[in-house]
Scaffold this active site. Structure first.
Site, short mmCIF file in Angstrom:
data_model
loop_
_atom_site.label_atom_id
_atom_site.label_comp_id
_atom_site.label_asym_id
_atom_site.label_seq_id
_atom_site.Cartn_x
_atom_site.Cartn_y
_atom_site.Cartn_z
N ASP A 58 0.85 -1.18 0.00
CA ASP A 58 0.00 0.00 0.00
C ASP A 58 0.89 1.24 0.00
O ASP A 58 1.93 1.27 0.68
CB ASP A 58 -0.88 -0.02 1.25
CG ASP A 58 -1.98 1.03 1.22
OD1 ASP A 58 -3.09 0.70 0.78
OD2 ASP A 58 -1.72 2.17 1.66
N ILE A 59 0.51 2.25 -0.78
CA ILE A 59 1.27 3.50 -0.81
C ILE A 59 0.94 4.31 0.44
O ILE A 59 -0.23 4.62 0.70
CB ILE A 59 0.93 4.31 -2.08
CG1 ILE A 59 1.24 3.49 -3.34
CG2 ILE A 59 1.72 5.63 -2.09
CD1 ILE A 59 0.80 4.17 -4.63
N GLU A 80 -4.92 2.48 -3.83
CA GLU A 80 -3.45 2.52 -3.81
C GLU A 80 -2.86 1.20 -3.34
O GLU A 80 -1.67 1.14 -2.98
CB GLU A 80 -2.98 3.66 -2.90
CG GLU A 80 -3.29 3.48 -1.44
CD GLU A 80 -4.65 4.03 -1.02
OE1 GLU A 80 -4.78 4.41 0.16
OE2 GLU A 80 -5.57 4.09 -1.86
#
Length: 305
Positions: free
Chosen positions: A183-184, A226
């Site tokens: 995950d960003i 994301e």
């Protein structure tokens, strides 16, 4: 319908001839016409490109003695080869239907192709054109359905379709399989402060960086928003952790002009397939590891046994 033919015969150092001819207007006798109609009917039974070309190669082999038959798509993203050794003499056809380029078909063998054989080969190519166009359109539609339009990587639909099969295959072969979910970090803050255009650029560059880091046998998916998932075939825990850390470092080194001095970081969760796992339990463990990475301060890799 147009076929562009080039003939390379072994006795010549250059093509004997290059011609453009409307294949639909080729002269056929009743026997050839019957064969074309029969082949056309067979080819209409499948939209799978590889099955279609294999069937065509089998029919051609029954009619002619050739060493290899090759097909290449017009964008050269797929090449199919039937036969083992390649002869010195070659026929090559670039196939089109109206303005649609379908790809090229080539045949090779040791001895020269006779004029009568060339005519009959071209007759049979007539039967291939429309089934080939339909198979290519179907392939493109399937490809679009499984590809994320923003990042160009596989999407959630592809993940849901493939993940269970990958697990079943690994179980059957008793091979290693690992899953990375990433995950960003603080992506919502990027969207809120810099706008969705910049956010989209971040998603694309992260996807490109991850895809450049993993092996060709690994599969990267945009799972949603994301969040991305990577399925690693034949990879144990140590290998998965090393790769996850390499992905983290590579993304951390990215510099996106619109973000000025703000860097991009990832949180990554790693889980390894167990004998009692299914798609749900394996993903849940990787997702739990991702949550632990975020809770532990982000920009890190965590694995769950």
């Amino acid at each position: 319908m147009t076929g562009i033919r080039s003939i390379h015969q072994a006795s010549s150092n250059k093509p004997l001839g290059i011609l453009s001819s409307p294949l639909a207007n080729l002269v056929t006798d009743d026997g050839s016409l019957g064969l074309i109609m029969e082949l056309s009917g067979k080819l209409q039974t499948t939209l799978d490109l590889e099955s279609l070309m294999e069937l065509f190669a089998q029919v051609m082999k029954a009619q002619f003695d050739y060493d290899t038959l090759n097909f290449r798509t017009s964008n050269q993203d797929l090449t199919l080869k039937y036969g083992q050794r390649s002869g010195r003499n070659k026929l090559n056809y670039d196939l089109k239907v109206l303005d649609s380029e379908l790809g090229s078909v080539s045949l090779t063998r040791g001895r020269k192709f006779r004029d009568g054989e060339i005519l009959q080969i071209e007759n049979l190519l007539v039967a291939l054109l429309y089934p080939l166009r339909n198979a290519l359109l179907y392939r493109a539609a399937i490809h679009s359905a499984f590809i994320d339009s923003l990042t160009g990587v596989k999407n959630r639909t592809a993940f849901d379709s493939n993940f269970g099969r990958e697990i079943e295959y690994s179980m059957r072969k008793k091979s290693e399989l690992s899953l990375i979910v990433l995950d960003i970090d603080f992506f919502k803050r990027i969207n809120d402060n810099y706008g969705h255009i910049v956010g989209d650029a971040v998603l694309r560059q992260v996807a490109q960086s991850v895809e450049a880091t993993i092996r060709s046998s690994d599969a990267l998916y945009r799972y949603g928003g994301e969040e991305f998932a990577i399925v690693l075939n034949g990879t144990d825990k140590d290998g998965a952790l090393l790769l996850a850390e390499r992905i983290r470092r590579n993304v951390e080194s990215l510099r996106i002009e619109s973000l000025k001095d703000i860097g991009i970081t990832l949180s990554l969760g790693v889980a390894i397939l167990k004998q009692e796992d299914n798609a749900r339990t394996l993903f849940e463990r990787a997702d739990e590891a991702l949550y632990a990475a975020k809770k532990g301060g982000r920009n890190r890799v965590v694995s769950i046994p």
